[in-house]
Design a protein around this motif. Structure first.
Motif, PDB file in Angstrom:
ATOM      1  N   ARG A 257       0.873  -1.361   0.410  1.00 60.16           N
ATOM      2  CA  ARG A 257      -0.657  -0.559   0.592  1.00 60.16           C
ATOM      3  C   ARG A 257       0.800   0.931   0.097  1.00 60.16           C
ATOM      4  N   ASN A 258       1.884   1.165   0.946  1.00 60.67           N
ATOM      5  CA  ASN A 258       3.157   2.196   0.668  1.00 60.67           C
ATOM      6  C   ASN A 258       3.479   2.535  -0.840  1.00 60.67           C
ATOM      7  N   LEU A 259       3.805   1.509  -1.499  1.00 65.19           N
ATOM      8  CA  LEU A 259       5.155   1.371  -2.346  1.00 65.19           C
ATOM      9  C   LEU A 259       3.742   1.924  -3.754  1.00 65.19           C
ATOM     10  N   LEU A 260       2.476   1.017  -3.199  1.00 63.78           N
ATOM     11  CA  LEU A 260       1.763   1.242  -4.769  1.00 63.78           C
ATOM     12  C   LEU A 260       0.405   2.949  -4.771  1.00 63.78           C
ATOM     13  N   LEU A 261       0.016   2.649  -3.341  1.00 63.83           N
ATOM     14  CA  LEU A 261      -1.069   3.816  -3.476  1.00 63.83           C
ATOM     15  C   LEU A 261       0.053   4.955  -2.622  1.00 63.83           C
ATOM     16  N   GLY A 262       0.911   4.368  -2.244  1.00 63.32           N
ATOM     17  CA  GLY A 262       1.119   6.242  -1.653  1.00 63.32           C
ATOM     18  C   GLY A 262       1.189   6.276  -0.166  1.00 63.32           C
ATOM     19  N   GLU A 263       0.478   5.387   0.799  1.00 59.88           N
ATOM     20  CA  GLU A 263      -0.088   5.056   1.691  1.00 59.88           C
ATOM     21  C   GLU A 263       1.463   5.581   2.729  1.00 59.88           C
ATOM     22  N   GLN A 264       1.104   6.029   3.999  1.00 56.74           N
ATOM     23  CA  GLN A 264       1.938   5.646   5.194  1.00 56.74           C
ATOM     24  C   GLN A 264       1.974   5.101   5.931  1.00 56.74           C
ATOM     25  N   TRP A 265       2.413   3.922   5.631  1.00 57.55           N
ATOM     26  CA  TRP A 265       2.064   3.232   7.180  1.00 57.55           C
ATOM     27  C   TRP A 265       3.503   2.690   7.609  1.00 57.55           C
ATOM     28  N   ASP A 266       3.700   3.222   9.058  1.00 57.86           N
ATOM     29  CA  ASP A 266       5.140   2.581   9.486  1.00 57.86           C
ATOM     30  C   ASP A 266       5.758   1.612   9.505  1.00 57.86           C
ATOM     31  N   LEU A 267       6.578   1.626   8.984  1.00 61.47           N
ATOM     32  CA  LEU A 267       7.511  -0.176   8.804  1.00 61.47           C
ATOM     33  C   LEU A 267       8.295   0.101   9.230  1.00 61.47           C
ATOM     34  N   ARG A 268       8.429  -0.395  10.726  1.00 61.46           N
ATOM     35  CA  ARG A 268       9.401  -0.968  11.442  1.00 61.46           C
ATOM     36  C   ARG A 268       8.886  -2.211  11.764  1.00 61.46           C
ATOM     37  N   ASN A 269      10.044  -3.146  12.112  1.00 62.32           N
ATOM     38  CA  ASN A 269      10.301  -4.541  11.664  1.00 62.32           C
ATOM     39  C   ASN A 269       9.374  -4.814  13.414  1.00 62.32           C
ATOM     40  N   ARG A 270      10.116  -4.164  14.626  1.00 66.39           N
ATOM     41  CA  ARG A 270       9.744  -4.527  15.712  1.00 66.39           C
ATOM     42  C   ARG A 270       7.130  -5.270  15.526  1.00 66.39           C
ATOM     43  N   TYR A 271       6.754  -4.242  14.976  1.00 69.10           N
ATOM     44  CA  TYR A 271       5.382  -4.468  14.635  1.00 69.10           C
ATOM     45  C   TYR A 271       4.812  -5.784  14.513  1.00 69.10           C
ATOM     46  N   LEU A 272       6.725  -6.652  13.775  1.00 68.81           N
ATOM     47  CA  LEU A 272       6.058  -7.913  12.874  1.00 68.81           C
ATOM     48  C   LEU A 272       6.511  -8.881  14.135  1.00 68.81           C
ATOM     49  N   HIS A 273       6.822  -8.436  15.216  1.00 68.37           N
ATOM     50  CA  HIS A 273       7.002  -9.676  16.181  1.00 68.37           C
ATOM     51  C   HIS A 273       5.889 -10.790  16.596  1.00 68.37           C
ATOM     52  N   ILE A 274       5.897 -11.575  17.222  1.00 62.82           N
ATOM     53  CA  ILE A 274       4.946 -12.127  16.822  1.00 62.82           C
ATOM     54  C   ILE A 274       3.635 -12.602  18.494  1.00 62.82           C
ATOM     55  N   HIS A 275       4.610 -11.653  19.441  1.00 63.48           N
ATOM     56  CA  HIS A 275       4.289 -11.180  20.309  1.00 63.48           C
ATOM     57  C   HIS A 275       5.268 -10.129  20.983  1.00 63.48           C
ATOM     58  N   PRO A 276       4.640  -8.541  19.893  1.00 63.78           N
ATOM     59  CA  PRO A 276       5.212  -7.051  20.575  1.00 63.78           C
ATOM     60  C   PRO A 276       5.200  -6.857  21.602  1.00 63.78           C
ATOM     61  N   THR A 277       6.027  -6.049  22.467  1.00 62.24           N
ATOM     62  CA  THR A 277       5.344  -5.374  23.251  1.00 62.24           C
ATOM     63  C   THR A 277       4.995  -4.597  23.073  1.00 62.24           C
ATOM     64  N   GLU A 278       3.595  -3.892  24.531  1.00 64.20           N
ATOM     65  CA  GLU A 278       2.582  -3.208  24.246  1.00 64.20           C
ATOM     66  C   GLU A 278       2.998  -1.768  23.281  1.00 64.20           C
ATOM     67  N   GLU A 279       4.009  -1.188  23.076  1.00 69.12           N
ATOM     68  CA  GLU A 279       4.532  -0.168  22.456  1.00 69.12           C
ATOM     69  C   GLU A 279       4.201  -0.524  21.314  1.00 69.12           C
ATOM     70  N   TRP A 280       4.464  -2.210  20.480  1.00 65.91           N
ATOM     71  CA  TRP A 280       4.828  -2.284  19.295  1.00 65.91           C
ATOM     72  C   TRP A 280       3.782  -2.796  18.701  1.00 65.91           C
ATOM     73  N   SER A 281       2.512  -2.945  19.609  1.00 72.33           N
ATOM     74  CA  SER A 281       1.816  -3.600  19.447  1.00 72.33           C
ATOM     75  C   SER A 281       0.525  -3.584  18.392  1.00 72.33           C
ATOM     76  N   GLU A 282       0.734  -1.796  17.834  1.00 81.77           N
ATOM     77  CA  GLU A 282      -0.468  -1.610  16.853  1.00 81.77           C
ATOM     78  C   GLU A 282       0.584  -1.055  16.282  1.00 81.77           C
ATOM     79  N   GLN A 283       0.607  -1.304  14.552  1.00 78.93           N
ATOM     80  CA  GLN A 283       1.424  -1.001  13.851  1.00 78.93           C
ATOM     81  C   GLN A 283       0.845   0.538  13.129  1.00 78.93           C
ATOM     82  N   PRO A 284       1.342   2.527  13.124  1.00 83.28           N
ATOM     83  CA  PRO A 284       0.174   2.896  12.813  1.00 83.28           C
ATOM     84  C   PRO A 284       0.427   3.527  11.409  1.00 83.28           C
ATOM     85  N   ASN A 285      -0.588   4.431  10.531  1.00 78.62           N
ATOM     86  CA  ASN A 285      -0.460   4.971   9.550  1.00 78.62           C
ATOM     87  C   ASN A 285      -0.242   6.285  10.242  1.00 78.62           C
ATOM     88  N   LEU A 286       0.739   6.785   9.621  1.00 79.64           N
ATOM     89  CA  LEU A 286       1.513   8.274   9.411  1.00 79.64           C
ATOM     90  C   LEU A 286       0.861   8.669   9.207  1.00 79.64           C
TER      91      LEU A 286
END
Length: 383
Positions: A257-286
């Motif tokens: 969506r970022n690549l093709l539509l120009g959206e601005q999701w925060d693409l950081r690896n910590r959001y992808l962990h199967i058990h993220p900490t509370e700080e990284w539990s919700e990936q934001p759209n900037l």
């Protein structure tokens, strides 16, 4: 004494360079950035060689030969020279591949990309693996994706590519297109056809495929977020019912969506962990106002065009294959030169229209039809 790392500002070339320099700088930025998926960096020599190529002092073939000779004649060796040599050779090979206007959408074409990317690096470049593999993943807390068994690799590649070739993007919404592309790319990667280099091969193949569909592929997404791209592929292909974890393609969808539509999701690896900490539990759209109310970036709609002539052409061509004469009749113009210069050429350059016979522009039965990007614009216009 450790050599100070050189930094070439590819963004500066992309922003302010001449068109040819912008294109070449983008290729180098992508090629070097993709090395991060295997924890590799490139040498100062490679960056300086890239600069010479961008500025037109040498060709890409000359750049590759300079890199080859550099490692043949190098006498002083550092502890990480082997990794840098791989990064240097693979980066220059990727630039060579991305510079080519040709693209073979087939199993042989996919293998060819691996062979060309890893030429001079891997002994079995381009050859399908003959053994089963597992890989411990940080985002999976040491668990592995279940990759395809080696006996079925060729058949699986044939099947996935044929299914994609037969798929019609006509009438599909942006969301449906992104979801489908995500399934195709993640499925291709999950096959893991080669012993090493699967993510870099899939990335280069994906870039070329998206361009063949008419999309403008932003170099900085793969350059800056290649490690996220790989981990998103991992999450899209991982399921563990005992741990309550299902396949999660949403992270890869957000990359596209970022690549093709120009959206601005925060693409950081910590959001992808199967058990993220509370700080990284919700990936934001900037670009979301409720996340950043005081300074909201504007989303760039990469499928939209402000050129009314392109819009008119897309509405005329629709889902047909039309000759120049038929397009002239549809638009209502009699001057062939104006139709070419004001309508067809801009639409082709921006990826909305393609030639039926791209390798033979003057083909006597040449027709023009919409790309996937063009169909996406038509779908929006029809709403």
């Amino acid at each position: 004494m450790k050599e100070k790392e050189l930094y070439i500002d590819f963004d500066e070339y992309i922003r302010q360079g001449e068109p040819g320099q912008q294109e070449k700088a983008g290729y180098w930025q992508t090629a070097i950035g993709l090395q991060a998926v295997d924890g590799l960096k490139v040498s100062n020599y490679l960056q300086d060689t890239a600069r010479k190529h961008i500025e037109g002092d040498i060709t890409i073939d000359e750049a590759r030969e300079l890199v080859n000779q550099y490692y043949i004649t190098k006498t002083a060796h550092d502890a990480n020279d082997e990794d840098k040599e791989e990064g240097d050779r693979v980066s220059s090979n990727i630039v060579k591949v991305l510079s080519s206007p040709t693209f073979d959408f087939s199993t042989g074409g996919y293998q060819s990309i691996h062979r060309r990317v890893f030429e001079g690096v891997m002994k079995h470049a381009g050859e399908l693996r003959t053994y089963d593999i597992t890989k411990k993943e940080w985002v999976l807390e040491g668990d592995t994706v279940l990759y395809l068994n080696w006996e079925d690799l060729h058949r699986a590649l044939d099947y996935d590519l044929e299914q994609e070739r037969a798929y019609s993007y006509k009438g599909k919404s942006h969301d449906e297109m992104i979801a489908h592309l995500t399934r195709f790319v993640s499925g291709l990667w999950q096959i893991h056809a080669f012993g090493e280099g699967n993510t870099r091969t899939t990335a280069v193949f994906t870039i070329q495929y998206l361009r063949s569909l008419g999309f403008e592929v932003s170099n900085d997404q793969f350059a800056r977020h290649s490690w996220y791209f790989r981990n998103a592929l991992v999450r899209a292909n991982y399921r563990n019912v005992a741990k309550g974890i299902d396949y999660s393609p949403v992270y890869l969808e957000r990359f596209f969506r970022n690549l093709l539509l120009g959206e601005q999701w925060d693409l950081r690896n910590r959001y992808l962990h199967i058990h993220p900490t509370e700080e990284w539990s919700e990936q934001p759209n900037l670009a979301s106002p409720h996340k950043y109310p005081t300074s909201t970036p504007q989303v760039q709609d990469k499928l939209h065009t402000d050129n009314p002539n392109i819009v008119r052409l897309v509405q005329v061509v629709r889902e047909q294959e039309l000759s120049v004469k038929e397009i002239m009749e549809g638009i209502g113009l009699k001057d062939r030169k104006n139709v070419l210069n004001l309508y067809l050429n801009p639409a082709i350059a921006e990826g909305y229209v393609r030639l039926l016979y791209p390798q033979s522009p003057r083909h006597p039965r040449q027709k023009y039809l919409l790309t996937v990007k063009g169909l996406a614009l038509l779908n929006e216009l029809n709403k």
